[in-house]
Every structure is written in structure tokens, then in C-alpha cells.
Design a protein around this motif. Structure first.
Motif, PDB file in Angstrom:
ATOM      1  N   PHE A 227       9.151  10.970  33.529  1.00  0.00           N
ATOM      2  CA  PHE A 227       8.761   9.599  33.181  1.00  0.00           C
ATOM      3  C   PHE A 227       7.243   9.480  33.058  1.00  0.00           C
ATOM      4  CE2 PHE A 227      12.785   8.485  35.690  1.00  0.00           C
ATOM      5  CZ  PHE A 227      13.567   8.435  34.557  1.00  0.00           C
ATOM      6  N   GLU A 228       6.547  10.141  33.963  1.00  0.00           N
ATOM      7  CA  GLU A 228       5.082  10.102  33.932  1.00  0.00           C
ATOM      8  C   GLU A 228       4.553  10.742  32.650  1.00  0.00           C
ATOM      9  OE1 GLU A 228       1.419   8.994  35.452  1.00  0.00           O
ATOM     10  OE2 GLU A 228       3.394   8.594  36.344  1.00  0.00           O
ATOM     11  N   ALA A 229       5.197  11.811  32.213  1.00  0.00           N
ATOM     12  CA  ALA A 229       4.714  12.561  31.053  1.00  0.00           C
ATOM     13  C   ALA A 229       4.820  11.791  29.750  1.00  0.00           C
ATOM     14  CB  ALA A 229       5.471  13.877  30.940  1.00  0.00           C
ATOM     15  N   VAL A 230       5.726  10.807  29.689  1.00  0.00           N
ATOM     16  CA  VAL A 230       5.895  10.062  28.430  1.00  0.00           C
ATOM     17  C   VAL A 230       5.245   8.683  28.473  1.00  0.00           C
ATOM     18  CG1 VAL A 230       7.965  11.276  27.674  1.00  0.00           C
ATOM     19  CG2 VAL A 230       8.197   9.296  29.189  1.00  0.00           C
ATOM     20  N   LYS A 231       4.438   8.425  29.474  1.00  0.00           N
ATOM     21  CA  LYS A 231       3.752   7.123  29.528  1.00  0.00           C
ATOM     22  C   LYS A 231       2.827   6.939  28.337  1.00  0.00           C
ATOM     23  CE  LYS A 231       3.820   5.636  34.330  1.00  0.00           C
ATOM     24  NZ  LYS A 231       3.027   5.341  35.556  1.00  0.00           N
ATOM     25  N   ALA A 232       2.216   8.008  27.886  1.00  0.00           N
ATOM     26  CA  ALA A 232       1.387   7.953  26.688  1.00  0.00           C
ATOM     27  C   ALA A 232       2.154   8.678  25.588  1.00  0.00           C
ATOM     28  CB  ALA A 232       0.039   8.614  26.921  1.00  0.00           C
ATOM     29  N   PRO A 233       2.931   7.949  24.783  1.00  0.00           N
ATOM     30  CA  PRO A 233       3.813   8.599  23.780  1.00  0.00           C
ATOM     31  C   PRO A 233       3.031   9.477  22.823  1.00  0.00           C
ATOM     32  CG  PRO A 233       4.326   6.263  24.019  1.00  0.00           C
ATOM     33  CD  PRO A 233       3.050   6.496  24.747  1.00  0.00           C
ATOM     34  N   LYS A 234       3.683  10.576  22.433  1.00  0.00           N
ATOM     35  CA  LYS A 234       3.067  11.492  21.474  1.00  0.00           C
ATOM     36  C   LYS A 234       3.218  10.999  20.050  1.00  0.00           C
ATOM     37  CE  LYS A 234       5.725  14.659  23.053  1.00  0.00           C
ATOM     38  NZ  LYS A 234       6.458  15.931  23.227  1.00  0.00           N
ATOM     39  N   SER A 235       4.155  10.068  19.828  1.00  0.00           N
ATOM     40  CA  SER A 235       4.357   9.520  18.488  1.00  0.00           C
ATOM     41  C   SER A 235       4.467   8.021  18.568  1.00  0.00           C
ATOM     42  CB  SER A 235       5.612  10.114  17.857  1.00  0.00           C
ATOM     43  OG  SER A 235       6.738   9.829  18.675  1.00  0.00           O
ATOM     44  N   SER A 236       4.189   7.343  17.468  1.00  0.00           N
ATOM     45  CA  SER A 236       4.269   5.893  17.450  1.00  0.00           C
ATOM     46  C   SER A 236       5.693   5.431  17.471  1.00  0.00           C
ATOM     47  CB  SER A 236       3.582   5.347  16.171  1.00  0.00           C
ATOM     48  OG  SER A 236       2.228   5.726  16.166  1.00  0.00           O
ATOM     49  N   PRO A 237       6.042   4.418  18.274  1.00  0.00           N
ATOM     50  CA  PRO A 237       7.415   3.932  18.324  1.00  0.00           C
ATOM     51  C   PRO A 237       7.887   3.521  16.926  1.00  0.00           C
ATOM     52  CG  PRO A 237       6.136   3.012  20.127  1.00  0.00           C
ATOM     53  CD  PRO A 237       5.163   3.703  19.228  1.00  0.00           C
ATOM     54  N   ALA A 238       9.104   3.978  16.598  1.00  0.00           N
ATOM     55  CA  ALA A 238       9.682   3.655  15.293  1.00  0.00           C
ATOM     56  C   ALA A 238      10.804   2.667  15.406  1.00  0.00           C
ATOM     57  CB  ALA A 238      10.186   4.947  14.625  1.00  0.00           C
ATOM     58  N   ALA A 239      11.071   2.184  16.599  1.00  0.00           N
ATOM     59  CA  ALA A 239      12.149   1.240  16.779  1.00  0.00           C
ATOM     60  C   ALA A 239      11.749   0.215  17.826  1.00  0.00           C
ATOM     61  CB  ALA A 239      13.420   1.969  17.217  1.00  0.00           C
TER      62      ALA A 239
END
Length: 357
Positions: A345-357
Motif C-alpha cells: 500500500f505504501e509503494a503505490v501512494k505515489a502512482p506510477k501512472s495517471s489514473p484512467a478511471a
């Protein structure tokens, strides 16, 4: 302790409130529960007599159709028909048959697989007097996956038709489970499904993993399946009703998920934990290898689309869970499946891609 067993047919009757409470308890306290189809008491007694001896019959609080003319000498009714999750027992029997036949086709491949070669090498080293340590980076498991976009086995010939029919029933059951979760969490109907589909813009992923855990000559040296939580949403498992081995971690202790004929085991994945803001926890579970018996396991996963954005839908929780794209989470999970989930959960706090949904 006994994993809860719930009669889903009561969701449509006078005992709906009690059944919803049982579902909430299964999700909050266990992350696991079981629902049954039309099975006989004798099948349950054969496969879970230990549990019944320890008063788990309270968990089997169903409406029974009792054949009054078939009473066992000890006082138990022989044929108690359980009215439950709605998947025909005849279909489940066909699923067992085609998946077992599939393994017979694959068995030679498993016998030459890396886990078998590794275990053989350890046993040979031990026989030479060398010290050996249990394997901790592989599993004693034969697996293949099916979903709508990949190639399915053609042998046996009935596999494709049977599994299409089965998966259609499982998808409906998963959606009923998610609707019950919505209601118990105080969410608008369809909230979880909309989250999984990015408000209808993407198709949620529905995949099935067909596993066999063949007899293992040295279960002390290798695991059937290492302990982990599931990455996705709602997992529906049709496990072997004769060979055990599945365990769930409850209050710091490993507890058997008792084999019951005709049962579907439901467990919550990491995405349900996030959407519920921690009210429902994804449960750690594992499979122990067995010396005797070839354990069959058919797990279906109702997961978000890779493009879907996941974040808490329930208020509160102190911001413990981030907002992220599910595909990014899966990239992390693929590398950290058998490690604690909190760093994922900590690793995805700063998404690697822009949300598409």
C-alpha cells in the motif's frame, strides 16, 4: 475455531438481517467464510465430523429439508438437505471431474517440475548425511489459469463448456457477495462493482486458477502454497472436499478451512480491505502439502480492471489507505506477494501512472 458457514438462501427470506450479520462477521473477523449448495448431512459428517463434534453445528444454522424416515441410530438425521448458494451440485461434480482429468494430462509435467527436482535433491543430500533446510521460495503446486482472453485446455473435451457454465455461476455469486458487502458497509448499492469497473468504463477482471497439490513425500521440506493475502477483490474457492490443507490465520493461529462437500469458500482480497477502509481485512492463508491425497483447488477472482482507481469508499480510518490505479498495485504485488501487505500500500501512494478511471 471453525470458519463460518453461511446459508445465502436466507438473504431472500425472513432471516435476512441475521444472515447479513453473519456475512459481516465473516468479513470483519475472518476474511473467510463458506457457503454451501444442496449437500447431505452425511457428506458434511464424513468430511467435517471433527468440527461437528466440537459444536460447529451452530454455524450450520440452515433451513433443512429433513427425510424423517432416515434416522441414524445415534439420533442424527441421515439426509439433511441444505438450501444455499444456488450453484447446482451436478455442475460442481462436473467441474471436479474435468479438472481432475486435466491434471492427469498435466501430471507428467509436474513430476519433472522444479519443485519435484528440488525436493528430490534435498532428500538425496539428506541421505548423504548433509544438513538441509526447507525450501522457502517455491510451492508444491501444479497450476494453470483461465480467463476470457486466454487459451483454455481442450483435453478433456468437456472442460471448456463445463468451466464456462461454472464461471458464469461464480460471477453471479461474487456479485451477490459484493452487494451484501455494500449494504453492510453502508454504501450505495453497486459501489464496489462500480469501483472495480471505473464507473462502468472498464470490464472487471474475472479469472480462475486451477490448482492441484499432489501427494508430497516430505511435507516438512516444502510448502504447498506459501502464506499470502490475495491481491484482488472477492475470491471464490471450490476446494477439495476430501483432502485438506488450506489454513487461514486467525488471531495469530493457523486454522483449518474445513473441507465441506459442495461448499464455496469466500475470502476478501486486498482491494476490499482498501475500499472498506480496513473494516474488512484480507486474510493471510496458506496450503500445507499432504503425504496422501491429491488436493484439488479451483479459485476464481473477481478483481478490478487494471485501469480502475481504488481508494477507500468508507469514511474514517485515519488515511491509512492510499488512492491508486489497480494495475500499479499488481506490479508491486507480483514482486511482493509473499511479503507483508502494508508496504505494498505504501509503494503505490505515489502512482506510477495517471489514473484512467
Amino acid at each position: 475455531m471453525v470458519v463460518p458457514v453461511i446459508d445465502f438462501s436466507k438473504l431472500d427470506g425472513a432471516e435476512r438481517a441475521e444472515t447479513m450479520s453473519q456475512i459481516a462477521n465473516g468479513c470483519e473477523e475472518w476474511g473467510f467464510f463458506q457457503v454451501l449448495t444442496g449437500v447431505t448431512f452425511m457428506e458434511i459428517a464424513t468430511n467435517a465430523d471433527h468440527a461437528i463434534e466440537h459444536s460447529s453445528i451452530v454455524a450450520l444454522d440452515f433451513e433443512f429439508s429433513i427425510k424423517l424416515n432416515s434416522i441414524k441410530p445415534d439420533g442424527w438425521h441421515r439426509d439433511l438437505q441444505l438450501v444455499n448458494h444456488g450453484i447446482p451440485l451436478e455442475l460442481l461434480e462436473r467441474v471436479k471431474k474435468v479438472c481432475s482429468e486435466c491434471y492427469r494430462v498435466r501430471e507428467a509435467g509436474f513430476r519433472s517440475s522444479e519443485p519435484v527436482r528440488t525436493l528430490d535433491a534435498l532428500v538425496e543430500a539428506e541421505q548423504r548425511g548433509e544438513a538441509v533446510a526447507p525450501v522457502d521460495d517455491m510451492d508444491w503446486e501444479d497450476i494453470f489459469y483461465i480467463h476470457d482472453g486466454n487459451q483454455w485446455p481442450s483435453d478433456p473435451p468437456a472442460f471448456k463448456e463445463t468451466m464456462r457454465e461454472y464461471r458464469a455461476e461464480l460471477r453471479k455469486l461474487a456479485e451477490r457477495v459484493m452487494a451484501a458487502m455494500d449494504e453492510n458497509l453502508g454504501l450505495e448499492k453497486g459501489t464496489i462493482q462500480r469501483a472495480f469497473s471505473g464507473d462502468g468504463r472498464h470490464e472487471p477482471f474475472f479469472g480462475t486458477k486451477v490448482s492441484h497439490y499432489p501427494p508430497c513425500p516430505r511435507p516438512d521440506l516444502i510448502t504447498g502454497l506459501r502464506a499470502h493475502t490475495d491481491a484482488g477483490g472477492v475470491i471464490l474457492l471450490f476446494q477439495d472436499d476430501q483432502v485438506g490443507g488450506l489454513e487461514v490465520l486467525k488471531d495469530g493461529e493457523w486454522t483449518d478451512v474445513q473441507p465441506l462437500a459442495g461448499a464455496i469458500v469466500v475470502n476478501t482480497g486486498d482491494q476490499i480491505e482498501v475500499l472498506s477502509n480496513g473494516r474488512y481485512r484480507s486474510a493471510w492463508h496458506r496450503v500445507l502439502p499432504m503425504r496422501d491425497g491429491n488436493r484439488r483447488s479451483i479459485a476464481s477472482f473477481y478483481n478490478p480492471a487494471n485501469e480502475a482507481t481504488i481508494s477507500p469508499a468508507v469514511s474514517g480510518g485515519g488515511g491509512a489507505y492510499p488512492k491508486y490505479v489497480f494495475g500499479d498495485y499488481m506490479d508491486v504485488y507480483a514482486k511482493q506477494k509473499f511479503q507483508p501487505k502494508e508496504p505494498r500500500f505504501e509503494a503505490v501512494k505515489a502512482p506510477k501512472s495517471s489514473p484512467a478511471a
